[in-house]
Design an enzyme around this catalytic site. Structure first.
Site, PDB file in Angstrom:
ATOM      1  N   SER A  15       1.164  -1.447  -0.366  1.00 27.63           N
ATOM      2  CA  SER A  15       0.395  -0.143  -0.167  1.00 27.63           C
ATOM      3  C   SER A  15       0.851   1.182  -0.087  1.00 27.63           C
ATOM      4  O   SER A  15       0.757   2.103  -0.809  1.00 27.63           O
ATOM      5  CB  SER A  15      -0.925   0.154   1.209  1.00 27.63           C
ATOM      6  OG  SER A  15      -1.698  -1.052   0.964  1.00 27.63           O
ATOM      7  N   ARG A  38       0.500   7.840   6.312  1.00 29.45           N
ATOM      8  CA  ARG A  38      -0.303   7.504   6.884  1.00 29.45           C
ATOM      9  C   ARG A  38      -1.702   7.788   6.343  1.00 29.45           C
ATOM     10  O   ARG A  38      -2.568   7.433   6.692  1.00 29.45           O
ATOM     11  CB  ARG A  38       0.533   7.103   8.206  1.00 29.45           C
ATOM     12  CG  ARG A  38      -0.637   5.995   8.885  1.00 29.45           C
ATOM     13  CD  ARG A  38      -0.034   5.358  10.031  1.00 29.45           C
ATOM     14  NE  ARG A  38       1.430   4.335   9.759  1.00 29.45           N
ATOM     15  CZ  ARG A  38       1.271   3.088   9.476  1.00 29.45           C
ATOM     16  NH1 ARG A  38       0.177   3.118   9.280  1.00 29.45           N
ATOM     17  NH2 ARG A  38       2.047   2.428   9.237  1.00 29.45           N
ATOM     18  N   HIS A  41      -2.169   6.516   3.598  1.00 31.24           N
ATOM     19  CA  HIS A  41      -2.675   4.940   3.688  1.00 31.24           C
ATOM     20  C   HIS A  41      -4.433   5.373   4.379  1.00 31.24           C
ATOM     21  O   HIS A  41      -5.676   3.951   4.345  1.00 31.24           O
ATOM     22  CB  HIS A  41      -2.024   4.755   4.568  1.00 31.24           C
ATOM     23  CG  HIS A  41      -2.152   3.332   4.602  1.00 31.24           C
ATOM     24  ND1 HIS A  41      -2.132   2.921   6.305  1.00 31.24           N
ATOM     25  CD2 HIS A  41      -1.934   2.055   3.978  1.00 31.24           C
ATOM     26  CE1 HIS A  41      -2.639   1.799   5.747  1.00 31.24           C
ATOM     27  NE2 HIS A  41      -2.437   1.293   4.796  1.00 31.24           N
TER      28      HIS A  41
END
Lengths: 207, 207
Positions: A15, A38, A41
């Site tokens: 990812s 993040r 994400h």
């Protein structure tokens, strides 16, 4: 419909590779990369490549505070659920969320203010180094602003990422005027998931 | 910096007015409006005006199931935290999340699969009408797909809104091929906050 078999441990790695490749030559300071990626994400929203503000040295401050066992105070049970509490505890910290406490609910009702506001006042009484991670309530940030300027609290840092449409943008800009180190998602976006993602990104940097 | 004083009860109302005004003349079916707007409310991301797929009658199915006390199964503690459990319980339902159960963790490790996958298999053994609300793991949706096509489970409906970059788009498209009523966030976006927002939007329609 092609679904590739992929081992659990590989999913996150893959990812982040895809995120990196989709970011292309977007300029992100190396010290902010882990947090920015993040947030993307956790939301698949690339606006976080542009809207995150980091005060100078906030990353160092946050890493040091977490390493020394600072607690996290958040404004929602969702952010509390999302933060990696095992990792936090490894360094001695825990997560507090006072939003559903009986005394907070009662006092908020009595004063006609939000529970978030009262929960920040309660947090001000904690006798420990504290990082605030606010993902929902602008009133929590505004309350924090007043507690800090009145010298009633001195947090290590503020992660100010409430989401929404009423006083949200203004509350975040207000926090940015303080000397307190902060990470802020400018504009309307943010959320409990983003608050948790930022805390976790920094925790994972400590390993 | 102008911060308007606003009563807690007014904040949400005002937020939805702003969302409605920002949506302008965007076409959204009246029966889907509450869900679409609450997803935007929780993310400030107007992509949810375009990316939500509703299977025919899913809103009626979900309202009826919740009213009759269906349970919710979710793949994250964050979604579990975000769902209005008091409101759900009013109709007899509760929220399950098996992701951190010892037996789930152990079996996932043994088989080299995700905990999300195993937690769906555990959910298949619940002996109650169930709605799945998946905000994180595509492997949960893929697992559900196989459990349904193998006749091992027959959920009332699926809210399929995982977020991410690996198998996420594919897992959601897969769920849309089933006869099971579903709400799906097409594309990469979604999240535990979106899963909770959708459940809550429908709960608030029941009042």
């Amino acid at each position: 419909m092609e679904i590739k078999e992929i081992k659990p441990a590989e999913i996150e790695k893959k990812s982040f590779e895809i995120i990196t490749s989709l970011l292309g030559d977007k300029k992100i300071l190396p010290e902010h990369e882990a947090v920015v990626k993040r947030c993307i994400h956790t939301s698949a929203d690339f606006d976080y490549a542009d809207n995150l503000y980091f005060s100078p040295d906030v990353m160092e401050v946050l890493k040091k505070a977490l390493k020394n066992g600072a607690d996290i105070v958040t404004d929602t049970k969702m952010a509390q659920a999302g933060i990696n509490k095992a990792k936090l505890l490894k360094y001695g910290g825990e997560v507090h969320c006072f939003i559903s406490d009986e005394d907070v609910i009662e006092e908020a009702k009595k004063r006609g203010v939000t529970r978030s506001l009262v929960s920040m006042e309660k947090a001000a009484k904690l006798n420990k180094p504290v990082i605030f991670a606010i993902g929902n309530a602008p009133t929590a940030l505004i309350s924090l602003y007043h507690l800090i300027t009145d010298n009633k609290i001195r947090p290590c840092a503020i992660i100010g990422v409430p989401v929404g449409f009423v006083n949200v943008v203004e509350s975040k800009e207000l926090i940015m005027t303080l000397d307190t180190p902060c990470i802020v998602a400018r504009g309307r976006k943010g959320g409990s998931n983003i608050a948790a993602a930022i805390v976790n990104a920094i925790l994972y940097l400590l390993d």
